[in-house]
Scaffold this motif. Structure first.
Motif, PDB file in Angstrom:
ATOM      1  N   THR A 142       0.859  -1.187   0.000  1.00 16.14           N
ATOM      2  CA  THR A 142       0.000   0.000   0.000  1.00 16.14           C
ATOM      3  C   THR A 142       0.893   1.234   0.000  1.00 16.14           C
ATOM      4  O   THR A 142       2.113   1.136   0.139  1.00 16.14           O
ATOM      5  CB  THR A 142      -0.908   0.040   1.238  1.00 16.14           C
ATOM      6  OG1 THR A 142      -0.079   0.095   2.412  1.00 16.14           O
ATOM      7  CG2 THR A 142      -1.813  -1.185   1.307  1.00 16.14           C
ATOM      8  N   VAL A 143       0.268   2.379  -0.132  1.00 11.74           N
ATOM      9  CA  VAL A 143       1.038   3.622  -0.167  1.00 11.74           C
ATOM     10  C   VAL A 143       1.831   3.818   1.122  1.00 11.74           C
ATOM     11  O   VAL A 143       3.024   4.138   1.099  1.00 11.74           O
ATOM     12  CB  VAL A 143       0.117   4.831  -0.418  1.00 11.74           C
ATOM     13  CG1 VAL A 143       0.861   6.144  -0.174  1.00 11.74           C
ATOM     14  CG2 VAL A 143      -0.419   4.792  -1.851  1.00 11.74           C
ATOM     15  N   ASP A 164      -5.705   9.255  -5.617  1.00 12.28           N
ATOM     16  CA  ASP A 164      -4.489   9.346  -4.811  1.00 12.28           C
ATOM     17  C   ASP A 164      -3.287   9.394  -5.751  1.00 12.28           C
ATOM     18  O   ASP A 164      -2.868   8.363  -6.302  1.00 12.28           O
ATOM     19  CB  ASP A 164      -4.405   8.135  -3.883  1.00 12.28           C
ATOM     20  CG  ASP A 164      -3.241   8.212  -2.910  1.00 12.28           C
ATOM     21  OD1 ASP A 164      -2.246   8.909  -3.209  1.00 12.28           O
ATOM     22  OD2 ASP A 164      -3.322   7.568  -1.849  1.00 12.28           O
ATOM     23  N   GLN A 165      -2.711  10.581  -5.931  1.00 14.46           N
ATOM     24  CA  GLN A 165      -1.630  10.744  -6.900  1.00 14.46           C
ATOM     25  C   GLN A 165      -0.394   9.938  -6.525  1.00 14.46           C
ATOM     26  O   GLN A 165       0.333   9.459  -7.409  1.00 14.46           O
ATOM     27  CB  GLN A 165      -1.284  12.225  -7.044  1.00 14.46           C
ATOM     28  CG  GLN A 165      -2.382  13.048  -7.705  1.00 14.46           C
ATOM     29  CD  GLN A 165      -2.801  12.486  -9.062  1.00 14.46           C
ATOM     30  OE1 GLN A 165      -1.948  12.160  -9.899  1.00 14.46           O
ATOM     31  NE2 GLN A 165      -4.108  12.346  -9.273  1.00 14.46           N
ATOM     32  N   ARG A 166      -0.131   9.769  -5.248  1.00 13.41           N
ATOM     33  CA  ARG A 166       1.025   8.953  -4.853  1.00 13.41           C
ATOM     34  C   ARG A 166       0.835   7.518  -5.293  1.00 13.41           C
ATOM     35  O   ARG A 166       1.756   6.882  -5.832  1.00 13.41           O
ATOM     36  CB  ARG A 166       1.215   9.007  -3.343  1.00 13.41           C
ATOM     37  CG  ARG A 166       1.624  10.372  -2.794  1.00 13.41           C
ATOM     38  CD  ARG A 166       1.748  10.280  -1.280  1.00 13.41           C
ATOM     39  NE  ARG A 166       0.485   9.826  -0.679  1.00 13.41           N
ATOM     40  CZ  ARG A 166       0.374   9.358   0.565  1.00 13.41           C
ATOM     41  NH1 ARG A 166       1.449   9.249   1.335  1.00 13.41           N
ATOM     42  NH2 ARG A 166      -0.801   8.978   1.041  1.00 13.41           N
ATOM     43  N   LEU A 167      -0.368   6.987  -5.073  1.00 14.12           N
ATOM     44  CA  LEU A 167      -0.649   5.611  -5.478  1.00 14.12           C
ATOM     45  C   LEU A 167      -0.521   5.474  -6.995  1.00 14.12           C
ATOM     46  O   LEU A 167       0.083   4.515  -7.500  1.00 14.12           O
ATOM     47  CB  LEU A 167      -2.039   5.196  -5.009  1.00 14.12           C
ATOM     48  CG  LEU A 167      -2.415   3.725  -5.207  1.00 14.12           C
ATOM     49  CD1 LEU A 167      -3.373   3.267  -4.112  1.00 14.12           C
ATOM     50  CD2 LEU A 167      -3.056   3.480  -6.567  1.00 14.12           C
ATOM     51  N   ASP A 191       6.630   2.373  -2.193  1.00 16.49           N
ATOM     52  CA  ASP A 191       7.921   2.941  -2.558  1.00 16.49           C
ATOM     53  C   ASP A 191       9.085   2.013  -2.206  1.00 16.49           C
ATOM     54  O   ASP A 191      10.230   2.245  -2.629  1.00 16.49           O
ATOM     55  CB  ASP A 191       8.124   4.327  -1.932  1.00 16.49           C
ATOM     56  CG  ASP A 191       8.175   4.292  -0.402  1.00 16.49           C
ATOM     57  OD1 ASP A 191       8.115   3.195   0.184  1.00 16.49           O
ATOM     58  OD2 ASP A 191       8.259   5.373   0.195  1.00 16.49           O
ATOM     59  N   GLN A 192       8.807   0.957  -1.460  1.00 16.79           N
ATOM     60  CA  GLN A 192       9.841  -0.027  -1.133  1.00 16.79           C
ATOM     61  C   GLN A 192       9.932  -1.141  -2.170  1.00 16.79           C
ATOM     62  O   GLN A 192      10.847  -1.976  -2.096  1.00 16.79           O
ATOM     63  CB  GLN A 192       9.566  -0.629   0.250  1.00 16.79           C
ATOM     64  CG  GLN A 192       9.678   0.362   1.389  1.00 16.79           C
ATOM     65  CD  GLN A 192       9.261  -0.238   2.717  1.00 16.79           C
ATOM     66  OE1 GLN A 192       8.209  -0.865   2.818  1.00 16.79           O
ATOM     67  NE2 GLN A 192      10.080  -0.047   3.746  1.00 16.79           N
TER      68      GLN A 192
END
Length: 328
Positions: free
Chosen positions: A49-50, A93-96, A70-71
């Motif tokens: 998940t984010v 969700d732009q990060r996702l 990100d990992q």
């Protein structure tokens, strides 16, 4: 061609708040079963998940991811985005979305289950592609993402290296298809047997039968005519005959079918005949000539053409997949 023994296949399932638990479990459990049955290149399955924190699925059950998105680094075999009630928030969700785009660039194949297609579309991964999603959300997906060619009928669709599947348990069919691609039909069959399911329903099978897609028509004449059609499939069911049966003009009959069933009388009859033929193919050993006759098709070729139009597969292939004695 199935792979030779080698390193584990890295699979990442993308989750988020109010994801559908079955979307995640269908994919992970199929791959886990394939591992336990001796996949020569086993799947290493990770949920990400984010933020990497536990999240509540739409059922209220809580899942704990293995890691943050990100990992996730390096080359991947497959990325699978789950669907669920939270799919719209996830698509915003732009990060996702950035992580999904990045992972897709480094993955052999990218997939979604159910409304996970919304996330893929928002990430731009479905632009110019044919895709599917849960039948109840297809119109909304097509409206919000006009660059996507949305087909609400199939259980799953492959367009290049991107796969989209329909509602919930169709993720099981899609993942079994992955196992067959990767390891061959024998392991896919054993995996399906372990899970007590079909070997796999073909991707072009319709998500929802017309007999399950909604309640009977409220209009009395239309309801009576649909019952008449179901009981007289082997007889003449042309528009003039149905109009006479209802005591109305052919033009009025066509208007009623369009208003209450969204189709013409002729197309409705052809669909009912094709679906009844499908049940006979999977549930009996009747030859095609007998099935064609019982369902009102003039010949086996007419049956074959109707089947291709409705199921995108010939009757003989449909029977091989769906025959109920497949695992006897």
């Amino acid at each position: 061609m199935p792979d030779m023994p080698g390193p584990a296949r890295q699979v990442v399932i993308v989750g988020y708040a109010e994801a559908e638990l079955l979307d995640i479990a269908c994919a992970s459990d199929v791959l886990d079963a394939a591992n336990r049955l001796g996949a020569r290149r086993p799947y290493e399955i990770r949920l990400a998940t984010v933020d990497g924190r536990p999240f509540a699925c739409q059922s209220g059950l809580t899942l704990t991811p293995h890691l943050r998105l990100d990992q996730v680094r390096g080359e991947l075999d497959t990325i699978i985005v789950a669907g669920g009630l939270g799919h719209r928030a996830a698509a915003g969700d732009q990060r996702l979305l950035e992580h999904v785009r990045r992972l897709a660039r480094h993955s052999r194949r990218t997939a979604s289950v159910c409304t996970g297609s919304t996330v893929l579309a928002a990430a731009g991964l479905l632009s110019g592609r044919r895709a599917t999603t849960h039948w109840a959300c297809a119109a909304q997906l097509a409206e919000h993402y006009p660059s996507v060619s949305v087909d609400p009928v199939p259980l799953f669709v492959r367009h290049g290296d991107v796969y989209t599947s329909a509602g919930v348990t169709s993720g099981l069919d899609l993942t079994l298809a992955f196992v067959e691609q990767d390891h061959g039909p024998t392991l896919a069959r054993e995996t399906a047997r372990t899970l007590v399911t079909y070997l796999q329903r073909p991707g072009n099978q319709a998500q929802v039968s017309m007999f399950l897609s909604g309640p009977p028509p409220e209009h009395r004449q239309v309801r009576d005519l649909t019952a008449y059609v179901a009981e007289h499939l082997a007889e003449d069911l042309g528009t003039p005959v149905l109009a006479q049966q209802a005591g109305i003009s052919a033009r009025q009959l066509t208007r009623l079918f369009d208003a209450h069933l969204g189709t013409t009388p002729g197309k409705y009859v052809r669909t009912v005949r094709a679906e009844h033929a499908a049940r006979l193919l999977s549930g009996t050993e009747l030859p095609l000539t007998a099935i064609a006759r019982r369902c009102g098709f003039g010949s086996t070729e007419t049956l074959r053409q109707a089947f291709l139009d409705h199921f995108d597969t010939p009757p003989s292939a449909y029977r091989r997949v769906h025959v109920r004695t497949a695992y006897a």
